[in-house]
Scaffold this motif. Sequence first.
Motif, short mmCIF file in Angstrom:
data_model
loop_
_atom_site.label_atom_id
_atom_site.label_comp_id
_atom_site.label_asym_id
_atom_site.label_seq_id
_atom_site.Cartn_x
_atom_site.Cartn_y
_atom_site.Cartn_z
N VAL A 39 2.88 9.24 6.42
CA VAL A 39 1.46 9.12 6.06
C VAL A 39 0.97 10.46 5.49
CG1 VAL A 39 -0.86 8.63 6.93
CG2 VAL A 39 1.12 7.37 7.84
N GLY A 48 3.16 9.06 0.18
CA GLY A 48 3.54 8.36 1.40
C GLY A 48 4.65 7.36 1.16
N HIS A 72 3.16 2.53 4.46
CA HIS A 72 2.73 3.46 5.50
C HIS A 72 1.50 4.20 4.99
CE1 HIS A 72 6.56 3.69 8.01
NE2 HIS A 72 6.79 2.77 7.09
N SER A 73 0.37 3.91 5.58
CA SER A 73 -0.85 4.62 5.27
C SER A 73 -1.65 4.77 6.55
CB SER A 73 -1.66 3.85 4.20
OG SER A 73 -2.10 2.61 4.73
N THR A 74 -2.75 5.48 6.46
CA THR A 74 -3.58 5.67 7.64
C THR A 74 -4.02 4.32 8.21
OG1 THR A 74 -4.35 7.74 6.68
CG2 THR A 74 -5.64 6.85 8.50
N GLU A 93 -0.10 5.44 0.06
CA GLU A 93 -1.15 6.45 0.13
C GLU A 93 -0.66 7.73 -0.54
OE1 GLU A 93 -3.29 9.02 3.65
OE2 GLU A 93 -2.78 6.94 4.08
N THR A 94 -1.53 8.37 -1.31
CA THR A 94 -1.25 9.68 -1.87
C THR A 94 -2.46 10.58 -1.63
OG1 THR A 94 -2.07 9.10 -4.08
CG2 THR A 94 0.29 8.83 -3.69
N SER A 109 -1.95 11.73 4.72
CA SER A 109 -3.12 12.39 5.31
C SER A 109 -2.75 13.25 6.51
CB SER A 109 -4.20 11.37 5.67
OG SER A 109 -3.69 10.41 6.58
N PRO A 130 0.82 -1.21 0.00
CA PRO A 130 0.00 0.00 0.00
C PRO A 130 0.85 1.26 0.00
CG PRO A 130 -0.04 -1.04 2.16
CD PRO A 130 0.73 -1.95 1.26
#
Length: 149
Positions: A30, A55, A59-61, A5-6, A32, A3
């Motif tokens: 992260v 991200g 590493h994501s929420t 995240e953007t 967000s 994963p």
Amino acid sequence: NIPVETVHIGAKEGTDAPLDIVIIPGNPGVPSFYSTYATHLWELLGGRANIEIVGYLGHSTDNLGVKGWFTLQQQRDHIVAFMRERRERGAAYNTGKTMVIGHSIGAEMAVHALHTLGTKHIARVVGLMPFLLFNRDSALQRLMSAMVH
């Protein structure tokens, strides 16, 4: 599948020659967590910017390293690959040059991307404190250091 995240904030409709900005966060990587900062920057620029926050791998929420950890070199390679891929898909606006803003270890990754890709790909890197190195030639960094110490 790893994963990533953007977060993307597009320029206002009809904006001539919008700026192209990529933000690389500090730990925990992260995007967000940086949305408020990016939105404020976008507003200060009058909506004349396409801003993308990328991200770190894994590493994501929803996933802070649960599916594995990655070395700094793997994260650097990920950022370089991301920058190349977004250029290929035509995401580099204006003159095709991008400003990269990195916070903390993200600043180191931004400098690495500049070193790897060159100035034809990245126009400018801005490193936000804390940064890995203290630039004694920077009046702002000297002032900030004096305030902290």
